[in-house]
Design a protein around this motif. Structure first.
Motif, PDB file in Angstrom:
ATOM      1  N   GLY A  34      -0.435   7.543   4.747  1.00 39.43           N
ATOM      2  CA  GLY A  34      -0.702   6.932   6.055  1.00 39.43           C
ATOM      3  C   GLY A  34      -0.952   5.437   6.040  1.00 39.43           C
ATOM      4  N   LEU A  35      -0.706   4.781   4.889  1.00 42.61           N
ATOM      5  CA  LEU A  35      -0.908   3.319   4.805  1.00 42.61           C
ATOM      6  C   LEU A  35       0.303   2.599   5.402  1.00 42.61           C
ATOM      7  N   VAL A  40       5.037  -5.471   4.776  1.00 44.64           N
ATOM      8  CA  VAL A  40       5.197  -5.759   3.347  1.00 44.64           C
ATOM      9  C   VAL A  40       6.646  -5.497   2.917  1.00 44.64           C
ATOM     10  N   HIS A  41       7.217  -4.404   3.410  1.00 47.73           N
ATOM     11  CA  HIS A  41       8.612  -4.070   3.070  1.00 47.73           C
ATOM     12  C   HIS A  41       9.554  -5.175   3.559  1.00 47.73           C
ATOM     13  N   GLY A  42       9.342  -5.619   4.805  1.00 41.86           N
ATOM     14  CA  GLY A  42      10.175  -6.703   5.351  1.00 41.86           C
ATOM     15  C   GLY A  42       9.964  -8.011   4.603  1.00 41.86           C
ATOM     16  N   PHE A  43       8.709  -8.266   4.239  1.00 37.89           N
ATOM     17  CA  PHE A  43       8.378  -9.474   3.474  1.00 37.89           C
ATOM     18  C   PHE A  43       9.202  -9.513   2.180  1.00 37.89           C
ATOM     19  N   ILE A  90      -3.307  -5.374   9.640  1.00 36.46           N
ATOM     20  CA  ILE A  90      -4.505  -5.826   8.903  1.00 36.46           C
ATOM     21  C   ILE A  90      -4.560  -5.323   7.452  1.00 36.46           C
ATOM     22  N   PRO A  91      -4.344  -4.009   7.181  1.00 37.11           N
ATOM     23  CA  PRO A  91      -4.411  -3.585   5.772  1.00 37.11           C
ATOM     24  C   PRO A  91      -3.287  -4.176   4.913  1.00 37.11           C
ATOM     25  N   VAL A  96       0.133  -7.198   0.635  1.00 36.04           N
ATOM     26  CA  VAL A  96       1.266  -8.089   0.366  1.00 36.04           C
ATOM     27  C   VAL A  96       0.955  -9.014  -0.817  1.00 36.04           C
ATOM     28  N   LYS A  97      -0.323  -9.376  -0.959  1.00 39.49           N
ATOM     29  CA  LYS A  97      -0.690 -10.237  -2.093  1.00 39.49           C
ATOM     30  C   LYS A  97      -0.563  -9.475  -3.409  1.00 39.49           C
ATOM     31  N   GLU A  98      -0.875  -8.174  -3.368  1.00 37.78           N
ATOM     32  CA  GLU A  98      -0.664  -7.356  -4.574  1.00 37.78           C
ATOM     33  C   GLU A  98       0.820  -7.327  -4.952  1.00 37.78           C
TER      34      GLU A  98
END
Length: 290
Positions: A34-35, A40-43, A90-91, A96-98
């Motif tokens: 559920g995350l 992040v995928h688009g980034f 927000i999460p 994304v930094k990871e």
């Protein structure tokens, strides 16, 4: 000349663009736990596309570190028109930094300053001290003020692989402005997205005319008597805000942030990346790494 090319990534610009590009359909990509991961995928898609296109030898990603900066201290309404980020984004700020870290790319940010200030500082350092060519990847036209002989600003346009690349010549050809005049322009007209007003009643057309004739705000002020009565009156009524707006618009290129060029060599470890992509259930991306 150095054969080194540094890609400086404006992390928030890519992340927000990726979020909205995928969220408008109403479907938010999530892991089985559920995350949310759509931004992040688009980034990753935007980021890897830019690396393929600009072929950097070194890569750094810069981030805003919260909304309070020296600019909000100077002007309480700075960016106060912006709403809270969407809940399911927000999460993804930490996530994304990871992911950036799993590419072996440094995440750089400094409390009290914006990502733009970190980008401006690092761009100047890599171009002037390391003799590298720098490409700044962003969607933010404010960064055009840091264009220099060895600093190109790459504005992402709609869709993937669609870029406008600005060097000194392209900036002047399109806008009729030098990088420094981008700051002067914003001092005169303000910035609605950052929520500061400039000179009330002066629009872009008048401002560009003034800058073409006088070069900068100091020269405009030195020649107030030559201006039309209405323009002079508007400037005189907004003098404090004119100076403040110019200062708010100025990207600081001397902030206490550093990332030695040897510390941002582009050489991702495929195994580490694949592990991260599998953890996030990015099956297609994990397969591409093979």
């Amino acid at each position: 000349m150095s054969g080194r090319t540094v890609l400086l990534v404006d992390g928030m610009a890519l992340l927000f663009r990726a979020y909205y590009a995928s969220a408008y359909s109403g479907y938010i990509k999530k892991t089985s736990a559920g995350l949310p991961t759509n931004a992040v995928h688009g980034f990753v898609k935007y980021f890897t596309d830019a690396v393929k296109r600009f072929r950097p030898t070194h890569v750094v990603c810069c981030w805003d570190m919260g909304s309070s900066t020296f600019r909000t201290e100077q002007f309480a309404d700075y960016k106060s028109n912006r709403g809270a980020p969407p809940e399911d984004l927000i999460p993804q700020f930490d996530l994304v930094k990871e992911v950036v870290d799993s590419f072996g790319v440094p995440n750089i940010g400094l409390r009290g300053y914006e990502a733009d200030d970190c980008i401006g500082t690092l761009a100047r350092h890599y171009a002037d001290d390391s003799g590298a060519h720098v490409f700044v990847l962003t969607g933010d036209h404010d960064l055009l003020q840091i264009v220099a002989e060895r600093v190109h600003v790459v504005i992402m346009k709609k869709g993937l692989s669609n870029y406008a690349v600005y060097d000194l010549a392209a900036l002047f050809e399109e806008r009729g402005l030098t990088p420094g005049q981008i700051i002067e322009l914003k001092g005169l007209i303000g910035d609605t997205s950052d929520n500061y007003p400039g000179v009330k009643g002066i629009g872009e057309k008048t401002a560009l005319k003034l800058l073409a004739e006088y070069g900068d705000i100091d020269q405009i002020l030195a020649n107030l008597d030559s201006l039309s009565a209405s323009v002079r009156k508007k400037i005189e009524a907004s003098l404090d805000m004119l100076h403040l707006s110019r200062d708010l618009a100025t990207i600081r290129c001397d902030v206490p942030v550093s990332c030695p060029i040897d510390g941002c060599l582009w050489s991702p470890d495929p195994l580490r990346l694949r592990d991260k992509f599998e953890e996030l259930e990015f099956k297609g991306l994990a397969q591409q790494i093979g």
